[in-house]
Design an enzyme around this catalytic site. Structure first.
Site, PDB file in Angstrom:
ATOM      1  N   PRO A   1     -40.945 -33.841  16.329  1.00 39.50           N
ATOM      2  CA  PRO A   1     -40.626 -32.613  15.608  1.00 39.50           C
ATOM      3  C   PRO A   1     -40.933 -31.331  16.388  1.00 39.50           C
ATOM      4  O   PRO A   1     -41.932 -31.257  17.099  1.00 39.50           O
ATOM      5  CB  PRO A   1     -41.503 -32.698  14.357  1.00 39.50           C
ATOM      6  CG  PRO A   1     -42.555 -33.698  14.668  1.00 39.50           C
ATOM      7  CD  PRO A   1     -41.948 -34.656  15.642  1.00 39.50           C
ATOM      8  N   ASN A   2     -40.043 -30.386  16.222  1.00 37.54           N
ATOM      9  CA  ASN A   2     -40.141 -29.026  16.763  1.00 37.54           C
ATOM     10  C   ASN A   2     -39.871 -28.930  18.264  1.00 37.54           C
ATOM     11  O   ASN A   2     -39.786 -27.827  18.800  1.00 37.54           O
ATOM     12  CB  ASN A   2     -41.502 -28.373  16.440  1.00 37.54           C
ATOM     13  CG  ASN A   2     -41.685 -28.186  14.956  1.00 37.54           C
ATOM     14  OD1 ASN A   2     -40.794 -27.661  14.288  1.00 37.54           O
ATOM     15  ND2 ASN A   2     -42.813 -28.631  14.422  1.00 37.54           N
TER      16      ASN A   2
ATOM     17  N   ARG B   1     -39.919 -20.357  21.911  1.00 35.68           N
ATOM     18  CA  ARG B   1     -41.194 -19.833  21.402  1.00 35.68           C
ATOM     19  C   ARG B   1     -42.346 -20.560  22.072  1.00 35.68           C
ATOM     20  O   ARG B   1     -42.144 -21.615  22.668  1.00 35.68           O
ATOM     21  CB  ARG B   1     -41.308 -20.099  19.896  1.00 35.68           C
ATOM     22  CG  ARG B   1     -40.523 -19.113  19.097  1.00 35.68           C
ATOM     23  CD  ARG B   1     -40.562 -19.476  17.647  1.00 35.68           C
ATOM     24  NE  ARG B   1     -39.273 -19.097  17.086  1.00 35.68           N
ATOM     25  CZ  ARG B   1     -38.841 -19.492  15.913  1.00 35.68           C
ATOM     26  NH1 ARG B   1     -39.578 -20.291  15.170  1.00 35.68           N
ATOM     27  NH2 ARG B   1     -37.671 -19.096  15.473  1.00 35.68           N
TER      28      ARG B   1
ATOM     29  N   TYR C   1     -46.025 -24.263  26.108  1.00 35.83           N
ATOM     30  CA  TYR C   1     -45.090 -25.341  26.447  1.00 35.83           C
ATOM     31  C   TYR C   1     -44.134 -25.006  27.586  1.00 35.83           C
ATOM     32  O   TYR C   1     -43.344 -25.846  27.997  1.00 35.83           O
ATOM     33  CB  TYR C   1     -44.294 -25.743  25.192  1.00 35.83           C
ATOM     34  CG  TYR C   1     -45.182 -26.212  24.066  1.00 35.83           C
ATOM     35  CD1 TYR C   1     -45.993 -27.335  24.238  1.00 35.83           C
ATOM     36  CD2 TYR C   1     -45.233 -25.550  22.840  1.00 35.83           C
ATOM     37  CE1 TYR C   1     -46.829 -27.774  23.224  1.00 35.83           C
ATOM     38  CE2 TYR C   1     -46.054 -25.991  21.825  1.00 35.83           C
ATOM     39  CZ  TYR C   1     -46.850 -27.094  22.019  1.00 35.83           C
ATOM     40  OH  TYR C   1     -47.682 -27.533  21.018  1.00 35.83           O
TER      41      TYR C   1
ATOM     42  N   ASN D   1     -42.457 -38.590  23.107  1.00 43.98           N
ATOM     43  CA  ASN D   1     -43.359 -37.486  22.802  1.00 43.98           C
ATOM     44  C   ASN D   1     -43.305 -37.341  21.283  1.00 43.98           C
ATOM     45  O   ASN D   1     -42.369 -36.727  20.751  1.00 43.98           O
ATOM     46  CB  ASN D   1     -42.922 -36.190  23.489  1.00 43.98           C
ATOM     47  CG  ASN D   1     -43.910 -35.054  23.200  1.00 43.98           C
ATOM     48  OD1 ASN D   1     -44.750 -35.161  22.300  1.00 43.98           O
ATOM     49  ND2 ASN D   1     -43.800 -33.970  23.948  1.00 43.98           N
TER      50      ASN D   1
ATOM     51  N   ALA E   1     -46.292 -33.498  16.884  1.00 43.48           N
ATOM     52  CA  ALA E   1     -47.400 -33.454  15.909  1.00 43.48           C
ATOM     53  C   ALA E   1     -47.677 -34.820  15.283  1.00 43.48           C
ATOM     54  O   ALA E   1     -48.818 -35.095  14.855  1.00 43.48           O
ATOM     55  CB  ALA E   1     -47.088 -32.431  14.826  1.00 43.48           C
TER      56      ALA E   1
ATOM     57  N   ASP F   1     -47.334 -48.180  14.067  1.00 43.02           N
ATOM     58  CA  ASP F   1     -47.025 -49.547  13.615  1.00 43.02           C
ATOM     59  C   ASP F   1     -45.661 -50.006  14.120  1.00 43.02           C
ATOM     60  O   ASP F   1     -45.485 -51.167  14.491  1.00 43.02           O
ATOM     61  CB  ASP F   1     -47.063 -49.627  12.082  1.00 43.02           C
ATOM     62  CG  ASP F   1     -48.479 -49.605  11.534  1.00 43.02           C
ATOM     63  OD1 ASP F   1     -49.438 -49.729  12.330  1.00 43.02           O
ATOM     64  OD2 ASP F   1     -48.634 -49.459  10.303  1.00 43.02           O
TER      65      ASP F   1
ATOM     66  N   GLU G   1     -46.376 -42.624  26.382  1.00 41.19           N
ATOM     67  CA  GLU G   1     -46.549 -41.443  25.516  1.00 41.19           C
ATOM     68  C   GLU G   1     -46.650 -40.213  26.424  1.00 41.19           C
ATOM     69  O   GLU G   1     -47.439 -40.206  27.364  1.00 41.19           O
ATOM     70  CB  GLU G   1     -47.854 -41.627  24.719  1.00 41.19           C
ATOM     71  CG  GLU G   1     -48.240 -40.437  23.877  1.00 41.19           C
ATOM     72  CD  GLU G   1     -49.630 -40.636  23.235  1.00 41.19           C
ATOM     73  OE1 GLU G   1     -50.220 -41.742  23.361  1.00 41.19           O
ATOM     74  OE2 GLU G   1     -50.119 -39.672  22.633  1.00 41.19           O
TER      75      GLU G   1
ATOM     76  N   HIS H   1     -46.951 -35.898  26.678  1.00 41.20           N
ATOM     77  CA  HIS H   1     -47.164 -34.578  26.075  1.00 41.20           C
ATOM     78  C   HIS H   1     -47.020 -33.518  27.147  1.00 41.20           C
ATOM     79  O   HIS H   1     -47.525 -33.692  28.267  1.00 41.20           O
ATOM     80  CB  HIS H   1     -48.559 -34.483  25.453  1.00 41.20           C
ATOM     81  CG  HIS H   1     -48.752 -35.478  24.364  1.00 41.20           C
ATOM     82  ND1 HIS H   1     -48.167 -35.332  23.127  1.00 41.20           N
ATOM     83  CD2 HIS H   1     -49.399 -36.649  24.347  1.00 41.20           C
ATOM     84  CE1 HIS H   1     -48.473 -36.382  22.396  1.00 41.20           C
ATOM     85  NE2 HIS H   1     -49.215 -37.204  23.104  1.00 41.20           N
TER      86      HIS H   1
ATOM     87  N   SER I   1     -48.324 -30.456  27.002  1.00 39.64           N
ATOM     88  CA  SER I   1     -49.619 -29.801  27.163  1.00 39.64           C
ATOM     89  C   SER I   1     -50.716 -30.853  27.299  1.00 39.64           C
ATOM     90  O   SER I   1     -50.522 -32.019  26.931  1.00 39.64           O
ATOM     91  CB  SER I   1     -49.900 -28.905  25.953  1.00 39.64           C
ATOM     92  OG  SER I   1     -49.960 -29.693  24.769  1.00 39.64           O
TER      93      SER I   1
ATOM     94  N   ARG J   1     -57.033 -28.729  24.040  1.00 44.09           N
ATOM     95  CA  ARG J   1     -56.593 -27.884  22.930  1.00 44.09           C
ATOM     96  C   ARG J   1     -57.479 -28.118  21.698  1.00 44.09           C
ATOM     97  O   ARG J   1     -58.604 -28.595  21.822  1.00 44.09           O
ATOM     98  CB  ARG J   1     -55.108 -28.156  22.648  1.00 44.09           C
ATOM     99  CG  ARG J   1     -54.245 -27.863  23.886  1.00 44.09           C
ATOM    100  CD  ARG J   1     -52.784 -28.019  23.607  1.00 44.09           C
ATOM    101  NE  ARG J   1     -52.324 -27.076  22.583  1.00 44.09           N
ATOM    102  CZ  ARG J   1     -51.145 -27.172  21.959  1.00 44.09           C
ATOM    103  NH1 ARG J   1     -50.319 -28.172  22.272  1.00 44.09           N
ATOM    104  NH2 ARG J   1     -50.799 -26.293  21.046  1.00 44.09           N
TER     105      ARG J   1
ATOM    106  N   ARG K   1     -56.088 -32.233  17.951  1.00 47.06           N
ATOM    107  CA  ARG K   1     -55.077 -32.803  18.863  1.00 47.06           C
ATOM    108  C   ARG K   1     -55.685 -33.836  19.821  1.00 47.06           C
ATOM    109  O   ARG K   1     -54.976 -34.444  20.619  1.00 47.06           O
ATOM    110  CB  ARG K   1     -54.405 -31.703  19.694  1.00 47.06           C
ATOM    111  CG  ARG K   1     -53.583 -30.738  18.875  1.00 47.06           C
ATOM    112  CD  ARG K   1     -52.847 -29.747  19.776  1.00 47.06           C
ATOM    113  NE  ARG K   1     -52.531 -28.536  19.058  1.00 47.06           N
ATOM    114  CZ  ARG K   1     -51.437 -28.354  18.297  1.00 47.06           C
ATOM    115  NH1 ARG K   1     -50.554 -29.309  18.188  1.00 47.06           N
ATOM    116  NH2 ARG K   1     -51.236 -27.210  17.666  1.00 47.06           N
TER     117      ARG K   1
END
Ligand code: CA2
Length: 176
Positions: free
Chosen positions: A20-21, A28, A33, A84, A87, A97, A108, A110, A112, A117, A121
């Site tokens: 998400p996002n 932004r 990021y 990724n 959140a 799962d 995985e 990320h 950042s 942080r 997180r």
């Protein structure tokens, strides 16, 4: 590094999932990021996939259930996953799962460094079922994930799928 396989039939297929996002990247929160958009990240992944001779399918969703369904679908025809979870990294037992159930090598990623942080997180529900976690390298982390996964899968093929060479005869997979 050269990491190609015999033919299209033998080609590695890797699913790349953005949570998400991440569709907002480049618009932004540039101080956290960076300036790259998701389209730019996907473009550089696609370019590398051509070099490596692997097939990528890339998807983004803001919905947890949709990400869960895509992870489940990866059982059919995919060899690995790069995700990724954004959140959902810090909240989603459902995505964890699903990854455990499909049991495909998963990296995985990320952008950042989540450990530098906020405290919330610092915990990932995903890392315990992932082959590796890469964080803090910005968009380059996705490219490292693709190279790393490709190397791992080449080793897996050589060990577990007799008759399918991990690279065409005469190809030096260690050449960088
Ligand atoms: O560093 C990462 O890649 C994260 O997965 C990004 C997530 C965050 O919740 C994780 O803790 C770490 C957030 C992605 C949201 O991206 C935005 C981009 C531009 C504007 C707003 C949000």
């Amino acid at each position: 590094m050269v990491c190609t396989w015999g033919g299209v039939r033998d080609m590695l297929r890797i699913l790349v999932l953005h949570g998400p996002n991440l569709n907002l990247l480049g618009n932004r929160e540039e101080s956290i990021y960076g300036a790259a958009t998701l389209a730019m990240i996907d473009g550089s992944l696609n370019k590398l996939s051509l070099e490596l001779g692997v097939e990528l399918v890339i998807r983004q969703s803001n919905l947890e259930g949709e990400l869960v369904s895509w992870v489940q679908e990866a059982r059919n025809g995919y060899h690995g996953i790069i995700i990724n979870p954004a959140a959902y990294t810090h909240t989603s037992v459902a995505i964890r799962d699903a990854l455990a159930a499909v049991n495909l090598p998963t990296v995985e990623v990320h952008l950042s460094n989540i450990y530098r942080r906020e405290e919330f997180r610092h915990h990932s529900y995903i890392s315990g079922v992932a082959l590796a976690q890469i964080c803090g390298f910005g968009p380059c982390g996705y490219l490292l994930a693709l190279r790393g996964l490709c190397e791992q899968l080449a080793g897996y093929r050589a060990k577990h799928i007799p008759g399918i060479p991990s690279a065409p005869p005469g190809t030096d997979t260690d050449a960088h």
